[in-house]
Design an enzyme around this catalytic site. Sequence first.
Site, PDB file in Angstrom:
ATOM      1  N   GLY A   1     -54.052  20.652  -2.051  1.00 14.59           N
ATOM      2  CA  GLY A   1     -52.989  19.501  -1.921  1.00 14.59           C
ATOM      3  C   GLY A   1     -54.041  18.022  -2.402  1.00 14.59           C
ATOM      4  O   GLY A   1     -52.987  16.820  -1.823  1.00 14.59           O
ATOM      5  N   GLU A   2     -54.726  18.254  -2.307  1.00 18.26           N
ATOM      6  CA  GLU A   2     -56.147  16.407  -2.889  1.00 18.26           C
ATOM      7  C   GLU A   2     -54.709  16.081  -3.584  1.00 18.26           C
ATOM      8  O   GLU A   2     -54.675  16.518  -4.857  1.00 18.26           O
ATOM      9  CB  GLU A   2     -56.947  17.106  -3.636  1.00 18.26           C
ATOM     10  CG  GLU A   2     -57.965  16.129  -3.658  1.00 18.26           C
ATOM     11  CD  GLU A   2     -59.362  16.052  -4.265  1.00 18.26           C
ATOM     12  OE1 GLU A   2     -59.875  15.210  -5.281  1.00 18.26           O
ATOM     13  OE2 GLU A   2     -59.344  16.827  -3.946  1.00 18.26           O
TER      14      GLU A   2
ATOM     15  N   ARG B   1     -50.302   2.457  18.188  1.00 13.91           N
ATOM     16  CA  ARG B   1     -49.833   2.977  19.184  1.00 13.91           C
ATOM     17  C   ARG B   1     -51.353   2.980  19.620  1.00 13.91           C
ATOM     18  O   ARG B   1     -51.583   2.869  21.218  1.00 13.91           O
ATOM     19  CB  ARG B   1     -49.252   3.859  19.301  1.00 13.91           C
ATOM     20  CG  ARG B   1     -47.643   3.519  19.257  1.00 13.91           C
ATOM     21  CD  ARG B   1     -46.606   4.475  19.430  1.00 13.91           C
ATOM     22  NE  ARG B   1     -46.959   6.254  18.406  1.00 13.91           N
ATOM     23  CZ  ARG B   1     -45.989   7.254  17.511  1.00 13.91           C
ATOM     24  NH1 ARG B   1     -45.226   7.208  18.821  1.00 13.91           N
ATOM     25  NH2 ARG B   1     -45.900   7.860  17.072  1.00 13.91           N
TER      26      ARG B   1
ATOM     27  N   LYS C   1     -41.443   3.209  33.589  1.00 15.87           N
ATOM     28  CA  LYS C   1     -41.325   4.423  33.342  1.00 15.87           C
ATOM     29  C   LYS C   1     -42.955   4.787  33.897  1.00 15.87           C
ATOM     30  O   LYS C   1     -44.228   3.834  33.684  1.00 15.87           O
ATOM     31  CB  LYS C   1     -41.100   4.675  31.590  1.00 15.87           C
ATOM     32  CG  LYS C   1     -41.854   4.774  31.262  1.00 15.87           C
ATOM     33  CD  LYS C   1     -42.157   4.910  29.499  1.00 15.87           C
ATOM     34  CE  LYS C   1     -42.396   4.078  28.398  1.00 15.87           C
ATOM     35  NZ  LYS C   1     -42.134   5.149  27.538  1.00 15.87           N
TER      36      LYS C   1
ATOM     37  N   ARG D   1     -45.603   7.600  33.331  1.00 14.61           N
ATOM     38  CA  ARG D   1     -45.823   9.303  31.806  1.00 14.61           C
ATOM     39  C   ARG D   1     -47.076  10.399  32.325  1.00 14.61           C
ATOM     40  O   ARG D   1     -47.719   9.597  33.188  1.00 14.61           O
ATOM     41  CB  ARG D   1     -46.370   9.117  30.959  1.00 14.61           C
ATOM     42  CG  ARG D   1     -45.252   7.890  30.015  1.00 14.61           C
ATOM     43  CD  ARG D   1     -46.192   8.461  28.230  1.00 14.61           C
ATOM     44  NE  ARG D   1     -45.244   7.565  27.013  1.00 14.61           N
ATOM     45  CZ  ARG D   1     -44.277   7.338  26.675  1.00 14.61           C
ATOM     46  NH1 ARG D   1     -43.316   9.066  26.860  1.00 14.61           N
ATOM     47  NH2 ARG D   1     -43.344   7.127  25.737  1.00 14.61           N
TER      48      ARG D   1
ATOM     49  N   THR E   1     -39.666  10.612  19.909  1.00 18.39           N
ATOM     50  CA  THR E   1     -38.527  11.509  20.154  1.00 18.39           C
ATOM     51  C   THR E   1     -37.773  10.953  20.691  1.00 18.39           C
ATOM     52  O   THR E   1     -36.553  11.919  21.683  1.00 18.39           O
ATOM     53  CB  THR E   1     -39.402  11.988  21.508  1.00 18.39           C
ATOM     54  OG1 THR E   1     -39.421  11.609  22.161  1.00 18.39           O
ATOM     55  CG2 THR E   1     -40.965  12.528  20.671  1.00 18.39           C
ATOM     56  N   ALA E   2     -37.093   9.433  21.146  1.00 16.36           N
ATOM     57  CA  ALA E   2     -36.047   9.722  21.616  1.00 16.36           C
ATOM     58  C   ALA E   2     -35.813   9.207  23.191  1.00 16.36           C
ATOM     59  O   ALA E   2     -34.916   9.081  23.431  1.00 16.36           O
ATOM     60  CB  ALA E   2     -34.881   9.741  21.185  1.00 16.36           C
ATOM     61  N   GLY E   3     -36.996  10.165  23.791  1.00 12.37           N
ATOM     62  CA  GLY E   3     -37.005  10.286  25.444  1.00 12.37           C
ATOM     63  C   GLY E   3     -36.748   9.188  26.292  1.00 12.37           C
ATOM     64  O   GLY E   3     -36.164   9.332  27.275  1.00 12.37           O
TER      65      GLY E   3
END
Length: 318
Positions: free
Chosen positions: A42-43, A99, A195, A197, A226-228
């Site tokens: 995978g390198e 984030r 909100k 969390r 996630t659109a939550g």
Amino acid sequence: MPLQFNTVKLFAGSGTTELAEKIAQSYGKPLGDKTLSRFSDGEIQPFYNESVRGADVFIIQSTNQPTDNLFELLLMTDAAKRASAHYITAVVPYFGFARQDRKDKPRVAIGAKMIANLLTAAGIHRIMTMDLHAAQIQGFFDIPVDHLDGSIIFVPYIKSLKLPNLTIASPDMGGSYRARTFAKFFNAEVIICDKRRKRANEIESMSIIGDVTDQDVVLIDDICDTAGTLSKAAALIMENGARSVRAVCTHAVLSGKAYETIENSVLSEMIVTDTIQLDTEKAKQSTKIKVLSTADLFAKAITSVNQHTSISDLFDVE
């Protein structure tokens, strides 16, 4: 004598090929030729199939799916530096790890600062990005940062909708400044969804600050993962008497069941940009996702960097 500018070479990372092709088309120059090899474990090993000596090299790569895309960007930068590129600009439409911009609890990394250090150490001379999760991340870099603003793309579209009772909304307290910035363009009121969390990507409770009765609400956010949050905020807004609700979001991460969540939500539409390459099949099936391109904006910024001119005009919203 007319000013002489260095040759521009545009290269696409494998995570942002569609947008890179649009940027190259808007700029008026084809993408450079490069190859990405992978070893059996995978390198990855990128290399350029053309000379970049003395050129202004622009590497276009968003860092969603951050491990592979970020490391590919770092290796492409190192390869360009060792091939004697004159000036290397990382065009990172979506800056992953943004984030993680502070220590919000004990014993966590400040990922955004670490990535800034890595990019600078790799040999990048300049960063070009859009709508950082927190604008102060620009201060994590000791090199120039061109921080483009998505409002120049979104505001004209929102105006074209001619919503009679427009109200701008933020899906959380942290996005209130962004929402106020948009509201100024329309002389509109701002409401905030507060909100709480339990943990990342899981909301415990949400309440509305402000009145949405009979309003056409536009939710403003920088990242939709996630659109939550957006779907719950939209449902709460409609339950409180709004006439319609739609969402504007710069970076469509759309992980997990996000596409389904958006389709099953009360949102009239979700307006996003192409800073992140969408899942082609899911995007085609969606009846609510509308994509606005950032290609012209980045192409103009690339021209300004190469010609050493101001990019101030790129922040003027018509």
